[in-house]
Scaffold this motif. Structure first.
Motif, PDB file in Angstrom:
ATOM      1  N   ALA A   1      -8.218   1.232   4.899  1.00 34.76           N
ATOM      2  CA  ALA A   1      -7.691   2.322   4.211  1.00 34.76           C
ATOM      3  C   ALA A   1      -6.804   1.681   3.131  1.00 34.76           C
ATOM      4  O   ALA A   1      -6.654   2.410   1.777  1.00 34.76           O
ATOM      5  CB  ALA A   1      -6.460   2.852   5.059  1.00 34.76           C
ATOM      6  N   THR A   2      -6.374   0.246   2.980  1.00 30.05           N
ATOM      7  CA  THR A   2      -5.678  -0.225   1.901  1.00 30.05           C
ATOM      8  C   THR A   2      -6.435  -0.702   0.810  1.00 30.05           C
ATOM      9  O   THR A   2      -5.953  -0.996  -0.252  1.00 30.05           O
ATOM     10  CB  THR A   2      -4.951  -1.523   2.398  1.00 30.05           C
TER      11      THR A   2
ATOM     12  N   THR B   1      -9.830 -13.024  -3.155  1.00 24.15           N
ATOM     13  CA  THR B   1      -8.732 -13.686  -2.582  1.00 24.15           C
ATOM     14  C   THR B   1      -8.790 -13.347  -1.077  1.00 24.15           C
ATOM     15  O   THR B   1      -8.903 -12.175  -0.704  1.00 24.15           O
ATOM     16  CB  THR B   1      -7.771 -13.184  -3.008  1.00 24.15           C
ATOM     17  N   ALA B   2      -9.042 -14.542  -0.248  1.00 25.04           N
ATOM     18  CA  ALA B   2      -9.083 -14.304   1.131  1.00 25.04           C
ATOM     19  C   ALA B   2      -7.252 -14.541   1.508  1.00 25.04           C
ATOM     20  O   ALA B   2      -6.762 -15.214   1.108  1.00 25.04           O
ATOM     21  CB  ALA B   2      -9.791 -15.453   1.816  1.00 25.04           C
ATOM     22  N   LEU B   3      -7.197 -13.326   2.306  1.00 30.65           N
ATOM     23  CA  LEU B   3      -5.733 -13.182   2.686  1.00 30.65           C
ATOM     24  C   LEU B   3      -5.465 -13.998   3.955  1.00 30.65           C
ATOM     25  O   LEU B   3      -4.542 -14.784   4.091  1.00 30.65           O
ATOM     26  CB  LEU B   3      -5.393 -11.754   2.790  1.00 30.65           C
ATOM     27  N   ARG B   4      -6.329 -13.941   4.996  1.00 26.94           N
ATOM     28  CA  ARG B   4      -6.165 -14.401   6.466  1.00 26.94           C
ATOM     29  C   ARG B   4      -7.574 -14.409   7.019  1.00 26.94           C
ATOM     30  O   ARG B   4      -8.568 -13.539   6.564  1.00 26.94           O
ATOM     31  CB  ARG B   4      -5.510 -13.421   7.289  1.00 26.94           C
TER      32      ARG B   4
ATOM     33  N   ALA C   1      -1.236  -6.611  -8.228  1.00 31.75           N
ATOM     34  CA  ALA C   1      -1.967  -7.098  -7.298  1.00 31.75           C
ATOM     35  C   ALA C   1      -1.667  -6.480  -5.827  1.00 31.75           C
ATOM     36  O   ALA C   1      -0.635  -6.009  -5.535  1.00 31.75           O
ATOM     37  CB  ALA C   1      -1.770  -8.584  -7.197  1.00 31.75           C
TER      38      ALA C   1
ATOM     39  N   ARG D   1       1.800 -12.318  -4.645  1.00 31.63           N
ATOM     40  CA  ARG D   1       0.382 -12.262  -5.683  1.00 31.63           C
ATOM     41  C   ARG D   1       0.804 -11.349  -6.662  1.00 31.63           C
ATOM     42  O   ARG D   1       1.303 -10.533  -6.746  1.00 31.63           O
ATOM     43  CB  ARG D   1      -0.727 -11.487  -4.845  1.00 31.63           C
TER      44      ARG D   1
ATOM     45  N   GLU E   1      -6.489 -12.990  -9.637  1.00 29.30           N
ATOM     46  CA  GLU E   1      -5.413 -12.928  -8.613  1.00 29.30           C
ATOM     47  C   GLU E   1      -4.847 -14.145  -8.485  1.00 29.30           C
ATOM     48  O   GLU E   1      -5.776 -15.287  -7.858  1.00 29.30           O
ATOM     49  CB  GLU E   1      -6.044 -12.071  -7.314  1.00 29.30           C
TER      50      GLU E   1
ATOM     51  N   PHE F   1       0.842  -1.076   0.003  1.00 27.55           N
ATOM     52  CA  PHE F   1      -0.140  -0.052  -0.198  1.00 27.55           C
ATOM     53  C   PHE F   1       0.832   1.232   0.255  1.00 27.55           C
ATOM     54  O   PHE F   1       0.713   2.203  -0.587  1.00 27.55           O
ATOM     55  CB  PHE F   1      -0.916   0.074   1.458  1.00 27.55           C
TER      56      PHE F   1
ATOM     57  N   THR G   1      -7.612  -9.472  -0.257  1.00 28.83           N
ATOM     58  CA  THR G   1      -6.855  -8.753  -0.685  1.00 28.83           C
ATOM     59  C   THR G   1      -7.125  -7.385  -1.093  1.00 28.83           C
ATOM     60  O   THR G   1      -8.382  -7.158  -1.137  1.00 28.83           O
ATOM     61  CB  THR G   1      -5.962  -9.575  -1.782  1.00 28.83           C
ATOM     62  N   ARG G   2      -6.570  -6.606  -1.815  1.00 30.08           N
ATOM     63  CA  ARG G   2      -7.177  -5.305  -2.304  1.00 30.08           C
ATOM     64  C   ARG G   2      -7.787  -5.273  -3.609  1.00 30.08           C
ATOM     65  O   ARG G   2      -8.486  -4.434  -3.852  1.00 30.08           O
ATOM     66  CB  ARG G   2      -5.681  -4.503  -2.595  1.00 30.08           C
ATOM     67  N   MET G   3      -7.827  -6.275  -4.065  1.00 30.42           N
ATOM     68  CA  MET G   3      -8.617  -6.485  -5.745  1.00 30.42           C
ATOM     69  C   MET G   3      -9.844  -7.070  -5.532  1.00 30.42           C
ATOM     70  O   MET G   3     -10.330  -8.119  -6.048  1.00 30.42           O
ATOM     71  CB  MET G   3      -7.691  -7.439  -6.693  1.00 30.42           C
TER      72      MET G   3
ATOM     73  N   PHE H   1       1.621 -15.173   1.109  1.00 39.00           N
ATOM     74  CA  PHE H   1       0.939 -14.309  -0.122  1.00 39.00           C
ATOM     75  C   PHE H   1       1.456 -13.109  -0.506  1.00 39.00           C
ATOM     76  O   PHE H   1       0.602 -12.283  -1.228  1.00 39.00           O
ATOM     77  CB  PHE H   1      -0.626 -13.798   0.598  1.00 39.00           C
TER      78      PHE H   1
END
Ligand code: FAD
Ligand code: FES
Lengths: 81, 376
Positions: free
Chosen positions: B254-255, B296-299, A81, A56, A63, A38, B219-221, A53
């Motif tokens: 925020a990300t 996509t699940a990050l955690r 990503a 990515r 993704e 970020f 994730t951010r997407m 991860f």
């Protein structure tokens, strides 16, 4: 069977050895980072086994984890990503 | 060693109390057995939200949200305080009627809230399913990153003269003193029990139960989301006594990542993620945000809310032990209500004018279940 595949990284064409992972292909093509955090700092494959991860990338629009995907012909890899 | 006030537990509640007392010039010592801002505080979503279900919950959460807002300018950027607002979402006409009742209650308490039509919902949040019938927007609600907020409060306390002992646990509470796990003792005129779910381990009879909850971060997407999104059925899930419930509750970070919640379970004390509950959580979220099928699940993780029988925290003196105060049992709202708790407890402890009525939170309401402290 060809020992190389042709693929695209952020639109640029590369040839890499067949059978390697996408994360390895990125290194092969001279990419140090798989993505940006970020705060825009670079991130790259770390664990190599699908846990952290950090590797990515977007492959053909979806993704994916670069360390777990094998390269294929005409693959479209995006490091956003 | 001696101190005026010893606070047990460096979660967001204990940190807020230490900060408040230190600013009053009181010698305060905060004892945390693990890390500051871990436990429930780290597991939490950090939604700073006014809940109106119960008038007492409304006054405590509205007061606390206003206090967070006052602090906003001094918080570090890493605390990620953002006034994203809450969008309560209706799926049915009955829920829409509930949105209107909610609006009336909030407005009566001086909190701005506006009804949102189905068409406006699509404009505000295009990622929401088109079948949703409307909702209620509460623009002043915010989000924060709780562990950083807790650490910041602890640092402010230290800067104002408080002491922090980390990595050592309080093993027992005695007469104006505590026994620590390193066998040392600290004498204190007042002892504040702010150790969340672990309170009953120190004081038998404190009616706090663990209520497990799951969260998942993407994730951010992801589909873009702008407000904290919650289904109007949420309060039924939160205040029900069902052993298991799932409600749609999504927060944009925020990300650009999305934090997905939330589940509630009694009687599951395992800290591991329960895959079945996580599946239900994702399925529920996808009904409201269909674009999540591509996520996509990050955690994912689970944490425990410290719940009381009437869903209100325990703030005030513990009747059966002189000098012992409780500040625990904040269930699913303790990040929000930490600041109000600190102000109320400090005012009681120092004999100052109370910021709001203390009676609804008085631990004495469960006095029948309390027992005498065990003396060290
Ligand atoms: C999944 C989930 C989502 C949530 N979402 C939200 C939300 O969006 N908004 C909101 O406002 N709230 C939310 N909450 C609720 C909130 O997290 C809690 O109410 C709040 O963190 C409680 O804070 P606490 O300081 O009382 O407890 P904790 O954060 O649990 O802190 C207690 C501390 O005491 C320490 N301790 C325990 N025993 C001892 C001992 N004997 N000696 C010394 N130290 C000890 C522990 O190590 C711990 O650090 C959520 C909770 C969960 C689980
Ligand atoms: S390098 Fe860690 S998940 Fe791929």
């Amino acid at each position: 069977m060809s020992s190389e595949v042709r693929l695209f990284i952020d639109g640029a064409e590369f040839r890499v050895p067949a059978g390697i992972s996408v994360a390895a292909a990125l290194r092969h093509a001279g990419y140090e980072a798989t993505r940006r955090a970020f705060d825009a700092s670079p991130r790259a494959a770390f664990c190599g086994m699908g846990v952290c991860f950090e590797c990515r990338v977007r492959i053909d629009g979806s993704e994916r984890l670069g360390c777990l995907e094998r390269v294929t012909d005409d693959m479209d890899i995006r490091c956003d990503a | 060693m001696k101190t005026d006030v010893l606070i047990i537990g460096g979660g967001i509640v204990g940190c807020a109390i230490a900060e408040r007392l230190a600013r009053e010039g009181i010698a305060a010592c905060l004892v945390e057995r693990d890390v500051v801002g871990g436990a429930a505080t780290a597991a939490s979503m950090g939604h700073l939200v006014v809940l109106d279900d119960d008038p007492e919950e409304l006054s405590l959460s509205a007061y606390s949200c206003a206090r967070w807002n006052e602090l906003a300018a001094s918080l570090p950027a890493a605390a990620e305080y953002r006034r994203i607002g809450t969008l309560w979402i209706a799926r049915t006409e009955a829920e829409l009627a509930e949105a209107e009742r909610k609006r009336e209650r909030l407005v009566a308490a001086g909190i701005a809230a506006e009804r949102v039509s189905a068409a406006q919902l699509q404009v505000l949040e295009p990622a929401l399913a088109a079948t949703l019938v409307g909702g209620l927007r509460v623009p002043a609600d915010a989000a924060i990153y709780p562990p950083v907020a807790a650490m910041w409060l602890a640092q402010r306390a230290i800067d104002a003269g408080a002491r922090l002992r980390c990595g050592v646990a309080v093993e027992a509470i005695g007469d104006r003193e505590v026994l620590l796990s390193d066998r040392s003792r600290i004498g204190a005129r007042h002892i504040v029990v702010a150790n969340g779910c672990a309170a009953p381990a120190l004081l038998r009879g404190v009616p706090v139960r663990r209520r497990k909850g799951h969260l998942l971060i993407t994730t951010r997407m992801q589909p873009a989301v702008h407000h904290q999104l919650i289904e109007l059925g949420y309060m039924q899930s939160a205040h029900g006594t069902n052993t298991e419930s799932v409600a749609f509750n999504v927060q944009p970070r925020a990300t650009g990542q999305l934090l997905l919640g939330s589940t509630r379970q009694f009687d599951d004390h395992a800290s591991e993620v329960t895959p079945r509950l996580l599946q239900r959580l994702v399925a529920r979220a996808t009904e409201y945000l269909p674009g999540l099928t591509q996520m996509t699940a990050l955690r994912a993780w689970a944490g425990f809310r410290p719940a009381t029988p009437d869903h209100r925290p325990l703030i005030g003196p513990w009747p059966s032990c002189d000098g012992v105060w409780l500040a625990c049992g904040h269930e699913g709202l303790g990040v929000t209500t930490a600041l109000g708790t600190a102000d109320l407890l400090a005012a009681q402890l120092l004999g100052q004018e109370l910021p709001f009525d203390a009676a609804p939170y008085a631990p004495a309401r469960f006095a029948a279940s309390s027992e005498h402290c065990h003396v060290v």
